[in-house]
Design a protein around this motif. Structure first.
Motif, PDB file in Angstrom:
ATOM      1  N   THR A  18       0.806  -1.207   0.000  1.00 20.02           N
ATOM      2  CA  THR A  18       0.000   0.000   0.000  1.00 20.02           C
ATOM      3  C   THR A  18       0.846   1.267   0.000  1.00 20.02           C
ATOM      4  O   THR A  18       0.431   2.285  -0.511  1.00 20.02           O
ATOM      5  CB  THR A  18      -0.940   0.011   1.228  1.00 20.02           C
ATOM      6  OG1 THR A  18      -1.666  -1.207   1.225  1.00 20.02           O
ATOM      7  CG2 THR A  18      -1.907   1.156   1.186  1.00 20.02           C
ATOM      8  N   LYS A  19       2.049   1.205   0.530  1.00 25.06           N
ATOM      9  CA  LYS A  19       2.833   2.415   0.685  1.00 25.06           C
ATOM     10  C   LYS A  19       3.060   3.171  -0.636  1.00 25.06           C
ATOM     11  O   LYS A  19       2.807   4.364  -0.688  1.00 25.06           O
ATOM     12  CB  LYS A  19       4.156   2.116   1.386  1.00 25.06           C
ATOM     13  CG  LYS A  19       4.763   3.334   2.002  1.00 25.06           C
ATOM     14  CD  LYS A  19       5.772   2.981   3.056  1.00 25.06           C
ATOM     15  CE  LYS A  19       6.138   4.245   3.811  1.00 25.06           C
ATOM     16  NZ  LYS A  19       6.967   3.989   4.952  1.00 25.06           N
ATOM     17  N   PRO A  20       3.510   2.514  -1.720  1.00 22.39           N
ATOM     18  CA  PRO A  20       3.648   3.264  -2.978  1.00 22.39           C
ATOM     19  C   PRO A  20       2.312   3.819  -3.457  1.00 22.39           C
ATOM     20  O   PRO A  20       2.238   4.926  -3.970  1.00 22.39           O
ATOM     21  CB  PRO A  20       4.194   2.231  -3.958  1.00 22.39           C
ATOM     22  CG  PRO A  20       4.810   1.176  -3.117  1.00 22.39           C
ATOM     23  CD  PRO A  20       4.015   1.160  -1.843  1.00 22.39           C
ATOM     24  N   GLU A  21       1.246   3.057  -3.249  1.00 21.06           N
ATOM     25  CA  GLU A  21      -0.088   3.514  -3.623  1.00 21.06           C
ATOM     26  C   GLU A  21      -0.480   4.727  -2.785  1.00 21.06           C
ATOM     27  O   GLU A  21      -1.042   5.693  -3.298  1.00 21.06           O
ATOM     28  CB  GLU A  21      -1.086   2.369  -3.427  1.00 21.06           C
ATOM     29  CG  GLU A  21      -2.474   2.682  -3.932  1.00 21.06           C
ATOM     30  CD  GLU A  21      -3.458   1.553  -3.725  1.00 21.06           C
ATOM     31  OE1 GLU A  21      -4.613   1.732  -4.128  1.00 21.06           O
ATOM     32  OE2 GLU A  21      -3.096   0.510  -3.143  1.00 21.06           O
ATOM     33  N   LEU A  22      -0.155   4.692  -1.497  1.00 20.10           N
ATOM     34  CA  LEU A  22      -0.444   5.817  -0.615  1.00 20.10           C
ATOM     35  C   LEU A  22       0.350   7.052  -1.036  1.00 20.10           C
ATOM     36  O   LEU A  22      -0.195   8.149  -1.108  1.00 20.10           O
ATOM     37  CB  LEU A  22      -0.127   5.456   0.836  1.00 20.10           C
ATOM     38  CG  LEU A  22      -0.310   6.586   1.849  1.00 20.10           C
ATOM     39  CD1 LEU A  22      -1.778   7.011   1.943  1.00 20.10           C
ATOM     40  CD2 LEU A  22       0.214   6.180   3.209  1.00 20.10           C
ATOM     41  N   GLU A  23       1.626   6.869  -1.331  1.00 20.97           N
ATOM     42  CA  GLU A  23       2.456   8.008  -1.750  1.00 20.97           C
ATOM     43  C   GLU A  23       1.911   8.619  -3.040  1.00 20.97           C
ATOM     44  O   GLU A  23       1.869   9.835  -3.192  1.00 20.97           O
ATOM     45  CB  GLU A  23       3.903   7.565  -1.917  1.00 20.97           C
ATOM     46  CG  GLU A  23       4.582   7.276  -0.585  1.00 20.97           C
ATOM     47  CD  GLU A  23       5.986   6.715  -0.735  1.00 20.97           C
ATOM     48  OE1 GLU A  23       6.578   6.834  -1.829  1.00 20.97           O
ATOM     49  OE2 GLU A  23       6.482   6.151   0.249  1.00 20.97           O
TER      50      GLU A  23
END
Length: 87
Positions: A18-23
């Motif tokens: 999720t982190k790249p998606e969140l960024e």
């Protein structure tokens, strides 16, 4: 209910994904302001979430987009909102 434990074990692999998606979601620029906050136009959703988390929740759940830009904003707000709920 065991909410903390259950959600922790079932989502252990999600934060990494999720982190790249969140960024990416936080980098989406709000192409409009709101009646209450016209000054948010041109800010990233990451900036807006730091200023007004309630607006992110509204964009994610109650906003009715009529353009591709609006739909992009809503999708990004949903990612930010879901990530905030999981944190």
């Amino acid at each position: 209910n065991g909410n903390g434990r259950d959600s922790g074990t079932s989502t252990t692999s999600q934060p990494a994904e999720t982190k790249p998606e969140l960024e990416k979601a936080r980098a989406v620029v709000l192409p409009f302001g709101t009646r209450s906050h016209p000054e948010y136009k041109g800010k990233t959703l990451g900036e807006v979430s730091g200023l007004n988390g309630e607006l992110i929740v509204w964009l994610a759940n109650e906003f009715s987009p009529t353009s591709n830009g609006g739909r992009t904003v809503q999708s990004a707000a949903r990612v930010i909102n879901e990530y905030a709920k999981a944190a």
